[in-house]
Design a protein around this motif. Structure first.
Motif, mmCIF file in Angstrom:
data_model
loop_
_atom_site.group_PDB
_atom_site.id
_atom_site.type_symbol
_atom_site.label_atom_id
_atom_site.label_comp_id
_atom_site.label_asym_id
_atom_site.label_seq_id
_atom_site.Cartn_x
_atom_site.Cartn_y
_atom_site.Cartn_z
ATOM 1 N N ARG A 162 0.839 -1.210 0.000
ATOM 2 C CA ARG A 162 0.000 0.000 0.000
ATOM 3 C C ARG A 162 0.872 1.256 0.000
ATOM 4 O O ARG A 162 0.575 2.234 -0.681
ATOM 5 C CB ARG A 162 -0.940 0.008 1.212
ATOM 6 N N GLU A 163 1.964 1.233 0.760
ATOM 7 C CA GLU A 163 2.864 2.379 0.794
ATOM 8 C C GLU A 163 3.604 2.527 -0.528
ATOM 9 O O GLU A 163 3.790 3.640 -1.024
ATOM 10 C CB GLU A 163 3.862 2.216 1.936
ATOM 11 N N ARG A 164 4.007 1.397 -1.118
ATOM 12 C CA ARG A 164 4.785 1.450 -2.358
ATOM 13 C C ARG A 164 3.947 1.985 -3.513
ATOM 14 O O ARG A 164 4.448 2.702 -4.376
ATOM 15 C CB ARG A 164 5.289 0.036 -2.710
ATOM 16 N N PHE A 165 2.672 1.618 -3.566
ATOM 17 C CA PHE A 165 1.794 2.057 -4.652
ATOM 18 C C PHE A 165 0.576 2.771 -4.083
ATOM 19 O O PHE A 165 -0.561 2.422 -4.374
ATOM 20 C CB PHE A 165 1.371 0.861 -5.503
ATOM 21 N N GLY A 166 0.851 3.779 -3.255
ATOM 22 C CA GLY A 166 -0.241 4.556 -2.669
ATOM 23 C C GLY A 166 -0.850 5.547 -3.646
ATOM 24 O O GLY A 166 -2.024 5.893 -3.532
ATOM 25 N N GLN A 167 -0.047 6.024 -4.605
ATOM 26 C CA GLN A 167 -0.518 6.985 -5.594
ATOM 27 C C GLN A 167 -0.735 6.308 -6.942
ATOM 28 O O GLN A 167 -0.081 5.310 -7.253
ATOM 29 C CB GLN A 167 0.494 8.125 -5.752
ATOM 30 N N ALA A 168 -1.657 6.853 -7.717
ATOM 31 C CA ALA A 168 -1.960 6.266 -9.031
ATOM 32 C C ALA A 168 -0.702 6.194 -9.889
ATOM 33 O O ALA A 168 0.046 7.166 -10.001
ATOM 34 C CB ALA A 168 -3.032 7.091 -9.741
ATOM 35 N N HIS A 169 -0.468 5.035 -10.459
ATOM 36 C CA HIS A 169 0.732 4.812 -11.268
ATOM 37 C C HIS A 169 0.330 4.627 -12.726
ATOM 38 O O HIS A 169 -0.603 3.882 -13.030
ATOM 39 C CB HIS A 169 1.476 3.568 -10.781
ATOM 40 N N PRO A 170 1.006 5.277 -13.660
ATOM 41 C CA PRO A 170 0.661 5.084 -15.079
ATOM 42 C C PRO A 170 1.059 3.696 -15.555
ATOM 43 O O PRO A 170 2.006 3.092 -15.046
ATOM 44 C CB PRO A 170 1.473 6.168 -15.785
ATOM 45 N N SER A 171 0.340 3.187 -16.531
ATOM 46 C CA SER A 171 0.723 1.930 -17.172
ATOM 47 C C SER A 171 2.000 2.155 -17.970
ATOM 48 O O SER A 171 2.347 3.281 -18.334
ATOM 49 C CB SER A 171 -0.387 1.452 -18.109
ATOM 50 N N ALA A 172 2.705 1.082 -18.226
ATOM 51 C CA ALA A 172 3.918 1.184 -19.032
ATOM 52 C C ALA A 172 3.542 1.558 -20.465
ATOM 53 O O ALA A 172 2.670 0.937 -21.072
ATOM 54 C CB ALA A 172 4.685 -0.132 -19.013
ATOM 55 N N ALA A 173 4.185 2.584 -20.980
ATOM 56 C CA ALA A 173 3.995 2.950 -22.391
ATOM 57 C C ALA A 173 4.770 1.972 -23.261
ATOM 58 O O ALA A 173 5.824 1.473 -22.868
ATOM 59 C CB ALA A 173 4.477 4.376 -22.634
ATOM 60 N N LEU A 174 4.255 1.712 -24.449
ATOM 61 C CA LEU A 174 4.865 0.714 -25.328
ATOM 62 C C LEU A 174 5.116 1.307 -26.701
ATOM 63 O O LEU A 174 4.486 2.296 -27.087
ATOM 64 C CB LEU A 174 3.947 -0.509 -25.442
ATOM 65 N N VAL A 189 12.703 4.488 -26.064
ATOM 66 C CA VAL A 189 11.731 4.482 -27.166
ATOM 67 C C VAL A 189 10.514 5.337 -26.832
ATOM 68 O O VAL A 189 10.023 6.099 -27.665
ATOM 69 C CB VAL A 189 11.292 3.039 -27.490
ATOM 70 N N THR A 190 10.023 5.224 -25.592
ATOM 71 C CA THR A 190 8.734 5.837 -25.250
ATOM 72 C C THR A 190 8.848 7.179 -24.543
ATOM 73 O O THR A 190 7.829 7.864 -24.383
ATOM 74 C CB THR A 190 7.935 4.889 -24.334
ATOM 75 N N VAL A 191 10.043 7.566 -24.076
ATOM 76 C CA VAL A 191 10.342 8.761 -23.285
ATOM 77 C C VAL A 191 9.616 8.769 -21.938
ATOM 78 O O VAL A 191 9.610 9.798 -21.248
ATOM 79 C CB VAL A 191 10.062 10.088 -24.049
ATOM 80 N N GLN A 192 9.029 7.663 -21.531
ATOM 81 C CA GLN A 192 8.387 7.586 -20.208
ATOM 82 C C GLN A 192 9.460 7.478 -19.130
ATOM 83 O O GLN A 192 10.441 6.730 -19.284
ATOM 84 C CB GLN A 192 7.451 6.379 -20.137
ATOM 85 N N ILE A 224 2.001 -4.313 -30.968
ATOM 86 C CA ILE A 224 3.112 -3.602 -30.344
ATOM 87 C C ILE A 224 4.323 -3.534 -31.268
ATOM 88 O O ILE A 224 4.875 -2.457 -31.528
ATOM 89 C CB ILE A 224 3.519 -4.268 -29.014
ATOM 90 N N LEU A 225 4.729 -4.673 -31.766
ATOM 91 C CA LEU A 225 5.909 -4.740 -32.621
ATOM 92 C C LEU A 225 5.667 -5.719 -33.765
ATOM 93 O O LEU A 225 4.944 -6.695 -33.602
ATOM 94 C CB LEU A 225 7.140 -5.217 -31.836
#
Length: 777
Positions: A132-144, A195-198, A332-333
């Motif tokens: 819960r502490e590690r992912f307490g804030q909304a995390h974006p999905s990995a860009a591909l 590749v994705t600049v994320q 994706i590829l």
């Protein structure tokens, strides 16, 4: 001749394997096809079994044993355990000994029971708190990556790295006091970010989950796939990134025994796609080569073509050999993109072991696509007039903001494919958006902050799906016309989604082609939401359309298209229902009526010509009518009528540019025929070869392919044949299509003002705010 000798058949979920040519020596194509068919047969999860064995003989002298396991019952660690036990059994049988057979004392069910007990106790609560502490804030999905062309099916390929790279990787890991897998995961995340600049990547990785000593001999799927958040700020060093991954790996390993479904349900991951990106590291620890008794045995590497993740990287270190299997879904590829990603991964690994660990990753692993080069390439495309590019480091990818060319259509797919020919088969995720004009700062530079804000505000409205076929047709057309990567709801507004006049005209044209009928003026004016336009279409189909326009009058459908095109233009109409749009209307001078292509041109002229000069923009007939002589004349007559209604008396100031200059020419002729004085007609980038008795100011770009000096040996003589001696020719800076951009617009409006003032000096008009334009209001 290839003969199957034994086969266990299962159905439904597919798991396919394919022999690599370099590992299969001289196997005939028939063997490859048979292995592919056997590996591709799906499993029946409800009834099992979830593994099968096929034995083939090739040419009567070679035996191939194909073992296929569903991932539910088999992990990478199990492979060596199973192969070792199989070799022991076959060796015992070939030696005439009774093979050891018995129920294992410790099985996968024992591991599962241990997990449940721990998760229910104090350690489980501690682990839940950590996640819960590690992912307490909304995390974006990995860009591909974005593939220039979609592959036909999922794919897989194995990339082999130079022999020295595995040892160099282990040496670098030892220096940093981290496991080699932490370096591999860092390379995976850095390569994807290039590749994705994320810069905040959600990476999933499997942990072995064999805490008990007895679990080392268990065959089954004991791995636990856990999510990691990998932060990649450009100023961070390689040592920072790898050390952070190592810390997270050790911590996640301590808290791995919770069910995966419970981990990914954490608040910060609830809306994230955890099946996007996976990277794993595996060390092969088999001490001796396989031997089935006295039979020579060689293991063949088989890679499956289906993908559990959208993009998965499986590193495998086998002594000095290091390879990575790249699995990807079709969207994706493609094969070329996977090969390019493998090359980029090798380059990233090499940079990590050969360059200093204290270098910022921004210089160690630069992005594959430069933002400025992308912008320059887009502007070079014939379908794009202007472009700006912004990066999306949070969600990944780049946003390209473009002003479309009036004459050359370009779709998002065409642009992606075209960019693929320039950048190769590996592109960042691209979001294309069309604007009527790029926002500018006070200095005239593109306002990137405004574009970023537009990007952040998109796609946040509630989604209500279309309710009928007509609404679905409209929503699909809007999605294509607006280049959106998400479906459109029935209550979404065309202009709020980014639609503007040029896109409206093109979309309505496509809608007519799809429906197979012309749309009436009433429908063309109902361009609001999907539901509103659909209702207007249904109503329109049930009604009889009005009679054709009388001879000499502008067709009502053309007029409706012009109104639809200019409906979103800022400014003031001289009277309700007028197509012309005015700016600077508090100015004291007689108004300039300028025929042009789009709103950007109108705004730029109005901005730079001065607040004292009222300007009315009259849109050309491009993409709203067939450009026949008859239609051009009727449109000019219509605009002449609007001018008469707006300014009933006094001399007129008329002009136009490019193809719209032809319309301006005929507007002036109609006005003169109606008895009005046209004090000046400005024709920019167009010499109309027809007789005209009034004053004409011709203007061409110095670098334009329309420059009269390029196609005419004696421009003065050419113009004198049509305009007597009542004309001037000016040359301004810029090339065709540049004149309404800074700094060229300054030169153009300076020419217009100069010729205007020369005429005013010859035929002065009172410049009191209550005269000329002001009194007629």
């Amino acid at each position: 001749m290839l003969r199957p000798r034994m086969s266990r058949i299962a159905m439904e979920e597919t798991l396919a394997f394919k022999a690599q040519a370099k590992d299969s020596d001289d196997l005939p194509e028939e063997a490859h096809a048979a292995i592919g068919r056997a590996g591709a047969r799906p499993f029946d999860i409800a009834h099992g079994p979830l593994w099968r064995c096929c034995v083939y003989t090739v040419g009567g002298r070679r035996t191939i044993v194909l073992l296929v396991f569903h991932h539910l019952i088999f992990d990478g660690f199990s492979r060596d355990v199973f192969a070792g036990e199989l070799a022991e059994l076959i060796t015992a049988l070939s030696d005439g000994r009774t093979p050891p057979v018995g129920q294992p004392r410790f099985q996968s069910t024992d591991v599962a029971e241990w997990e449940r007990r721990v998760a229910a106790g104090p350690r489980g609560e501690q682990s839940r708190a950590w996640w819960r502490e590690r992912f307490g804030q909304a995390h974006p999905s990995a860009a591909l990556p974005a593939a220039p062309g979609q592959a036909e099916r999922d794919g897989s390929m194995r990339v082999a790295f130079p022999d020295h790279l595995a040892e160099a990787l282990r040496a670098r890991a030892a220096a940093l006091k981290v496991p080699p897998g932490a370096l591999a995961l860092a390379a995976a995340a850095l390569t994807l970010s290039r590749v994705t600049v994320q810069r905040q990547i959600l990476l999933c990785t499997p942990l072995t989950n064999r805490e008990q000593a007895e679990a080392a001999a268990v065959i089954g799927y004991l791995n636990r796939v856990v999510p990691l958040s990998v932060a990649l700020p450009p100023t961070a060093t390689l040592a920072d990134i790898v050390s952070g991954i190592a810390r997270d790996l050790f911590a996640a390993n301590r808290h791995r025994f919770l069910p995966t479904a419970e981990i990914v349900a954490t608040a910060g991951l609830a809306r994230a796609r955890t099946d996007q990106f996976m990277a794993a590291w595996q060390e092969r620890r088999r001490e001796a080569p396989l031997a089935f008794g006295r039979l020579p045995v060689r293991e063949m590497k088989l890679d499956r073509e289906s993908a559990d993740f959208a993009l998965a990287l499986q590193f495998e270190a086998d002594g000095p050999a290091l390879s990575c299997r790249i699995s990807h879904r079709a969207h994706i590829l493609g094969p070329a993109g996977a090969a390019a990603f493998g090359t980029l991964l090798r380059d990233t690994l090499t940079a990590m072991v050969e360059k200093g660990i204290d270098q910022p990753i921004g210089s160690l692993t630069p992005p594959t696509v430069d933002r400025e080069r992308l912008r320059a390439l887009l502007v070079a495309h014939p379908g794009i007039d202007e472009a700006a590019v912004t990066e999306n480091p949070q969600t990944g990818g780049m946003s390209a903001w473009m002003v479309l060319n009036e004459y050359n259509r370009a779709s998002a797919d065409e642009l992606t494919t075209w960019l693929g020919t320039k950048f190769g088969a590996l592109l960042p995720p691209l979001r294309f958006s069309s604007l009527p004009a790029l926002p500018r700062t006070a200095t005239g530079a593109v306002d990137l902050e405004t574009l970023v804000a537009l990007d952040d505000g998109r796609g946040k409205s509630a989604f209500n799906p279309p309710e009928n076929d007509v609404e679905r047709i409209i929503a699909d057309l809007w999605q294509k016309a607006l280049w959106l990567d998400h479906p459109i709801g029935r209550h979404e507004n065309f202009r709020e989604l980014g639609g503007h006049s040029l896109l409206a005209v093109r979309m309505l044209s496509d809608l007519e082609k799809t429906l197979g009928r012309r749309l009436s003026a009433n429908v063309l004016l109902q361009l609001g939401t999907v539901a509103e336009l659909a209702a207007a279409l249904v109503s329109d189909e049930a009604q009889e359309h009005s009679a054709p326009a009388p001879a000499g009058h502008l067709d009502p459908d053309i007029l409706a298209r012009l109104r639809a095109y200019t409906a979103s233009w800022e400014g003031r109409r001289p009277f309700p229902g007028a197509v012309a749009v005015g700016h600077n209307l508090d100015g004291a001078r007689p108004p300039l009526f300028w025929c042009l292509q789009n709103e950007t041109e109108l705004k730029q002229i109005a901005r730079y010509i001065g607040k004292d000069q009222p300007v009315f923009g009259m849109r050309s007939g491009h993409e709203v009518m067939v450009k026949s002589a008859e239609n051009i004349d009727r449109l000019a007559a219509h605009y002449s009528g609007e001018i008469q209604a707006a300014v009933p008396a006094g001399p007129l100031f008329i002009g136009g540019n490019c193809q719209a200059a032809t319309i301006a020419f005929h507007v002036a002729r109609h006005a003169r025929a109606a008895g009005r004085e046209v004090s000046l007609l400005v024709l920019h980038e167009k010499m109309v070869p027809e007789r005209y008795a009034g004053r004409v100011a011709l203007c061409f770009g110095r670098d334009s392919n329309r420059n009269i000096h390029l196609w005419c040996e004696d421009p003065d003589a050419e113009c004198r044949a049509y305009y007597d001696d009542n004309f001037t020719i000016d040359i301004v800076s810029g090339g065709h299509g540049q004149f309404f951009q800074e700094p060229y617009i300054l030169d153009l409006v300076a020419m217009i003002r100069r010729r205007r003032d020369e005429v005013a000096a010859l035929d002065p008009v009172e410049k009191n705010p209550k005269s000329a334009w002001g009194r007629q209001q």
